[in-house]
Design a protein around this motif. Structure first.
Motif, PDB file in Angstrom:
ATOM      1  N   PHE A  38       0.801  -1.225   0.000  1.00 20.30           N
ATOM      2  CA  PHE A  38       0.000   0.000   0.000  1.00 20.30           C
ATOM      3  C   PHE A  38       0.838   1.281   0.000  1.00 20.30           C
ATOM      4  O   PHE A  38       0.298   2.365  -0.230  1.00 20.30           O
ATOM      5  CB  PHE A  38      -0.954   0.000   1.192  1.00 20.30           C
ATOM      6  CG  PHE A  38      -1.985  -1.087   1.131  1.00 20.30           C
ATOM      7  CD1 PHE A  38      -3.031  -1.028   0.214  1.00 20.30           C
ATOM      8  CD2 PHE A  38      -1.910  -2.180   1.961  1.00 20.30           C
ATOM      9  CE1 PHE A  38      -3.985  -2.027   0.147  1.00 20.30           C
ATOM     10  CE2 PHE A  38      -2.861  -3.197   1.910  1.00 20.30           C
ATOM     11  CZ  PHE A  38      -3.898  -3.121   1.000  1.00 20.30           C
ATOM     12  N   GLY A  39       2.146   1.181   0.281  1.00 29.35           N
ATOM     13  CA  GLY A  39       3.015   2.344   0.220  1.00 29.35           C
ATOM     14  C   GLY A  39       3.084   3.181   1.485  1.00 29.35           C
ATOM     15  O   GLY A  39       3.870   4.121   1.557  1.00 29.35           O
ATOM     16  N   LEU A  52      -7.710   4.659   5.029  1.00 32.22           N
ATOM     17  CA  LEU A  52      -6.422   4.826   4.365  1.00 32.22           C
ATOM     18  C   LEU A  52      -6.358   4.029   3.064  1.00 32.22           C
ATOM     19  O   LEU A  52      -5.779   4.489   2.083  1.00 32.22           O
ATOM     20  CB  LEU A  52      -5.339   4.321   5.332  1.00 32.22           C
ATOM     21  CG  LEU A  52      -3.928   4.833   5.247  1.00 32.22           C
ATOM     22  CD1 LEU A  52      -3.870   6.336   5.492  1.00 32.22           C
ATOM     23  CD2 LEU A  52      -3.063   4.121   6.274  1.00 32.22           C
ATOM     24  N   ILE A  53      -6.977   2.846   3.048  1.00 25.16           N
ATOM     25  CA  ILE A  53      -6.887   1.963   1.881  1.00 25.16           C
ATOM     26  C   ILE A  53      -8.246   1.637   1.255  1.00 25.16           C
ATOM     27  O   ILE A  53      -8.319   0.882   0.285  1.00 25.16           O
ATOM     28  CB  ILE A  53      -6.139   0.648   2.226  1.00 25.16           C
ATOM     29  CG1 ILE A  53      -6.835  -0.119   3.336  1.00 25.16           C
ATOM     30  CG2 ILE A  53      -4.680   0.958   2.583  1.00 25.16           C
ATOM     31  CD1 ILE A  53      -6.265  -1.499   3.615  1.00 25.16           C
ATOM     32  N   ILE A  54      -9.321   2.212   1.805  1.00 28.96           N
ATOM     33  CA  ILE A  54     -10.670   1.957   1.272  1.00 28.96           C
ATOM     34  C   ILE A  54     -11.053   3.079   0.312  1.00 28.96           C
ATOM     35  O   ILE A  54     -11.034   4.245   0.704  1.00 28.96           O
ATOM     36  CB  ILE A  54     -11.712   1.871   2.408  1.00 28.96           C
ATOM     37  CG1 ILE A  54     -11.356   0.748   3.380  1.00 28.96           C
ATOM     38  CG2 ILE A  54     -13.112   1.663   1.832  1.00 28.96           C
ATOM     39  CD1 ILE A  54     -12.183   0.774   4.656  1.00 28.96           C
ATOM     40  N   VAL A  87      -7.110   1.222  -2.443  1.00 35.73           N
ATOM     41  CA  VAL A  87      -6.240   2.267  -2.978  1.00 35.73           C
ATOM     42  C   VAL A  87      -4.929   2.261  -2.213  1.00 35.73           C
ATOM     43  O   VAL A  87      -4.886   1.907  -1.034  1.00 35.73           O
ATOM     44  CB  VAL A  87      -6.878   3.672  -2.909  1.00 35.73           C
ATOM     45  CG1 VAL A  87      -8.050   3.798  -3.851  1.00 35.73           C
ATOM     46  CG2 VAL A  87      -7.288   4.027  -1.492  1.00 35.73           C
ATOM     47  N   ASP A  88      -3.849   2.662  -2.905  1.00 34.18           N
ATOM     48  CA  ASP A  88      -2.563   2.765  -2.229  1.00 34.18           C
ATOM     49  C   ASP A  88      -2.271   4.230  -1.891  1.00 34.18           C
ATOM     50  O   ASP A  88      -3.105   5.114  -2.132  1.00 34.18           O
ATOM     51  CB  ASP A  88      -1.452   2.105  -3.034  1.00 34.18           C
ATOM     52  CG  ASP A  88      -1.088   2.840  -4.319  1.00 34.18           C
ATOM     53  OD1 ASP A  88      -1.585   3.979  -4.547  1.00 34.18           O
ATOM     54  OD2 ASP A  88      -0.300   2.289  -5.100  1.00 34.18           O
ATOM     55  N   LYS A  89      -1.108   4.483  -1.356  1.00 32.74           N
ATOM     56  CA  LYS A  89      -0.736   5.823  -0.897  1.00 32.74           C
ATOM     57  C   LYS A  89      -0.804   6.860  -2.011  1.00 32.74           C
ATOM     58  O   LYS A  89      -1.187   8.015  -1.778  1.00 32.74           O
ATOM     59  CB  LYS A  89       0.676   5.791  -0.298  1.00 32.74           C
ATOM     60  CG  LYS A  89       1.110   7.103   0.308  1.00 32.74           C
ATOM     61  CD  LYS A  89       2.464   6.969   0.966  1.00 32.74           C
ATOM     62  CE  LYS A  89       2.900   8.284   1.603  1.00 32.74           C
ATOM     63  NZ  LYS A  89       4.163   8.135   2.333  1.00 32.74           N
ATOM     64  N   SER A  90      -0.466   6.456  -3.228  1.00 33.88           N
ATOM     65  CA  SER A  90      -0.478   7.396  -4.357  1.00 33.88           C
ATOM     66  C   SER A  90      -1.882   7.605  -4.919  1.00 33.88           C
ATOM     67  O   SER A  90      -2.065   8.409  -5.831  1.00 33.88           O
ATOM     68  CB  SER A  90       0.450   6.898  -5.461  1.00 33.88           C
ATOM     69  OG  SER A  90      -0.101   5.739  -6.075  1.00 33.88           O
ATOM     70  N   GLY A  91      -2.876   6.863  -4.400  1.00 34.76           N
ATOM     71  CA  GLY A  91      -4.243   6.958  -4.908  1.00 34.76           C
ATOM     72  C   GLY A  91      -4.537   5.981  -6.028  1.00 34.76           C
ATOM     73  O   GLY A  91      -5.642   5.964  -6.571  1.00 34.76           O
TER      74      GLY A  91
END
Length: 143
Positions: A38-39, A52-54, A87-91
């Motif tokens: 996920f970064g 954060l990841i949803i 979603v990951d940290k970059s979207g």
């Protein structure tokens, strides 16, 4: 004689992301595989909401189910493999597959949920491309 298992070492060594959240959905465990997937570093993730990841469009449905599970102590997913967007940290949109299990206090109260997660983005894209190609070929031959 049984071997003693170092569970922290196991969670840190495993290739799948292991994420634990408390009864309110705050992240309490975020292993190195979750960082890679996920970064977000462990420091960035711990204490944060699972939002954060949803993906934003799925948060309402997620929290309805999460809160119901915390209130009833039951999940309808049991040992099912769940496949959902994330979603990951970059979207970046991802496709993940995971299993969940409830965690309990010594008194039997539900204290949180552990999820073991695998990134299925590449496989999902390949499957979608294959299905599209099959549909195109079937259309050509009149199936």
């Amino acid at each position: 004689m049984p071997t003693t298992i170092d569970f922290e070492q196991l969670v840190n060594a495993i290739g799948d992301a292991v994420v634990i959240s408390d009864a309110h959905g705050a992240i309490t465990l975020w292993n190195p595989a979750a960082e890679r997937m996920f970064g977000f570093t462990q420091a960035e993730a711990l204490g944060q909401s699972l939002d954060l990841i949803i993906p934003e469009r799925l948060r309402g449905r997620h929290w309805d189910g999460y809160n119901k599970t915390m209130a009833t102590g039951e999940t309808r997913y049991g040992h099912d493999l769940l496949k959902v967007p994330a979603v990951d940290k970059s979207g970046r949109s991802m496709s993940i597959a995971f299993t969940v299990a409830l965690l309990h206090s010594p008194q039997g109260d539900v204290t949180g949920i552990v999820a073991v997660i695998r990134d299925e983005t590449s496989r999902f894209s390949e499957d979608r491309a294959l299905r599209k190609r099959v549909a195109e070929l079937e259309a050509k031959v009149g199936v």
